[in-house]
Scaffold this motif. Structure first.
Motif, PDB file in Angstrom:
ATOM      1  N   PHE A   1      -9.378   0.094  -8.192  1.00  0.00           N
ATOM      2  CA  PHE A   1      -9.021  -1.124  -7.452  1.00  0.00           C
ATOM      3  C   PHE A   1     -10.177  -1.604  -6.581  1.00  0.00           C
ATOM      4  O   PHE A   1     -10.575  -2.773  -6.644  1.00  0.00           O
ATOM      5  CB  PHE A   1      -7.788  -0.858  -6.588  1.00  0.00           C
TER       6      PHE A   1
ATOM      7  N   SER B   1      -6.745   5.308  -9.210  1.00  0.00           N
ATOM      8  CA  SER B   1      -6.260   3.951  -8.943  1.00  0.00           C
ATOM      9  C   SER B   1      -7.011   3.306  -7.789  1.00  0.00           C
ATOM     10  O   SER B   1      -7.380   2.123  -7.846  1.00  0.00           O
ATOM     11  CB  SER B   1      -4.761   3.983  -8.629  1.00  0.00           C
TER      12      SER B   1
ATOM     13  N   ALA C   1      -4.135  -0.959 -11.198  1.00  0.00           N
ATOM     14  CA  ALA C   1      -4.061   0.285 -10.437  1.00  0.00           C
ATOM     15  C   ALA C   1      -2.683   0.928 -10.566  1.00  0.00           C
ATOM     16  O   ALA C   1      -2.571   2.161 -10.667  1.00  0.00           O
ATOM     17  CB  ALA C   1      -4.381   0.025  -8.960  1.00  0.00           C
TER      18      ALA C   1
END
Length: 453
Positions: A252, A248, A76
């Motif tokens: 994640f 990100s 991420a």
């Protein structure tokens, strides 16, 4: 080229051309939720479920979750910087790479993406999809290996053909569905194990141990390439922060959730693996998911492999003057044909070798944008007609090769992360020295025309 194709190419933006080599205009940009869900769908895949199952073969469920969280956090962070750049300039990964690598160097990168993701891994995932569906429904006509590969490949090709809007549309269907069904899988795993505490401390499904660090390495290696090409999605982000953060966060959460589901199902079912590979379909059947397992498998593969083809086509579009939808069709049909013929596994060593040299590209792109461009070369990034790029930055290409080679030989650290760090530091240091001693590190120049070339 026909006049109709020329008109499509010169438009370079609307419809299925999907702004493939031009910047996405402001009124086409999407919300942070849209970016997050689309990137979440990218990481929700069979390979991530299998990564979770592989963790469960050597770690407890709690350790598997920790390895998944740390591994996805690393990706991420890397992806955030790539995603930021994509959203800031509104261009794809390979167009963005023109400043760091030069026009021909970015074209070489595009060819690598088209071969690895657009054809090679697309074909491998189709073949894997066919085998998985065949295992789930051994007596059904639609689950025949060849039949499943064909209809699965067509599904994946369709959304990639439409472009970002197609990826986003299927993502908003698939992500909630896969999340709900994965929660169901985890609940079923808890029920099968007797309690959540029993699942949390369930011993690994095989006698072979695994360190936490090895588990983190497995998670990062499974999904590193996706983080490198975040700009292909985040170019639709409204702002750099929203693009980078949305991608990100989605990557994640989707990765952690998928790893956790794969580990929980594998630990609860305790079914024999396929050699060294966990048998996720059999594990799903063992804990009673039935038809819902089929839905998880279909959408997990669909939302990942259409992104493989999409990114491969964007990479190749940076090289050849053909509309993106033509490239998607050609590469998709080639991938299906390779899978049906059954020769996809012969490409895997070659694909893995090429994949070793993709992570340092991210290190160089980040270094060029944040350090080399503004402070060493003193030339800000811009894109569009009239922009001049070097024909080729031979230092950037040399550093990619060296970083990939060195990272592949190191016996410590995480391979893809080592490659990114070496690429970043090596590129900054060498360019600085070349500039200090007035040694040219790129040759030629190319001016972008109105079509994006």
């Amino acid at each position: 080229m026909s006049e109709a194709l020329k008109n499509t190419v010169s438009a370079g933006s609307a419809g299925v051309e999907d702004y493939s080599i031009t910047a996405v205009p402001g009124d086409e940009r999407k919300s942070v939720l849209n970016i997050a869900v689309t990137c979440c769908a990218w990481i929700i895949s069979m390979s991530t479920l299998f990564a979770g199952g592989a963790l469960a073969s050597g770690l407890t469920f709690g350790q598997s979750l920790l390895a998944g969280a740390l591994g996805m956090l690393i990706l991420a962070v890397i992806g955030f910087f790539q995603g930021w750049m994509g959203a800031k300039y509104g261009v794809s990964t390979t167009v963005l790479a023109r400043h760091a690598f030069g026009r021909a160097g970015a074209g070489l990168f595009g060819l690598v993406l088209s071969i690895t993701l657009g054809i090679g891994w697309f074909a491998w995932q189709i073949a894997f999809f066919g085998l998985t569906i065949e295992q789930m429904f051994p007596d059904a006509w639609f689950a025949d290996h060849t039949v499943a590969m064909v209809w699965g490949g067509i599904l994946m090709l369709t959304t990639a053909f439409i472009g970002y809007k197609g990826l986003a549309a299927i993502s908003f269907i698939a992500v909630p569905l896969v999340f709900i069904l994965s929660i169901w899988g985890i609940v079923a795993a808890v029920d099968h194990a007797g309690s959540f505490d029993a699942l949390l401390h369930a011993q690994p499904s095989s006698g072979t141990g695994m360190t936490l660090f090895a588990g983190i390495t497995l998670v990062v290696g499974n999904a590193a390439l996706g983080a490198v090409v975040f700009p292909d999605i985040t170019r639709y982000g409204k702002t750099p922060l929203k693009g980078g953060l949305g991608a990100s966060l989605g990557y994640f959460l989707g990765g952690l959730f998928c790893v956790g589901a794969g580990a929980a199902i594998t630990l609860a079912a305790q079914v024999p693996g396929l050699g060294s590979t966990p048998n996720i379909p059999a594990a799903m059947a063992q804990i009673g998911l039935g038809f819902f397992a089929f839905l998880i498998l279909v959408f997990a593969q669909w939302t990942t492999n259409d992104n493989n083809l999409y990114t491969g086509a964007l990479g190749l579009r940076n090289v050849v003057k053909l509309p993106k939808f033509v490239l998607v069709l050609a590469m998709g049909l080639a991938g299906i044909a390779i899978a049906v013929v059954g020769i996809q596994d012969q490409f895997v060593p070659f694909l893995n070798t090429l994949g070793t040299y993709v992570p340092p590209i991210a290190g160089i792109m980040v270094a060029d944008h944040w350090i080399v461009g503004p402070y060493i070369r003193r030339s800000p990034y811009r894109f569009g007609p009239g922009t001049e790029y070097a024909t080729i930055n031979f230092v950037a290409i040399l550093v990619v090769v060296l970083a990939g080679f060195i990272a592949s030989k190191l016996s410590f650290g995480i391979g893809p992360i080592n490659a990114v760090v070496i690429g970043f530091a090596g590129y900054v240091a060498i360019v600085y020295l070349f500039r200090l001693f007035h040694i040219p590190y790129s040759i030629g120049n190319r001016r972008e025309d109105a079509s994006g070339f």
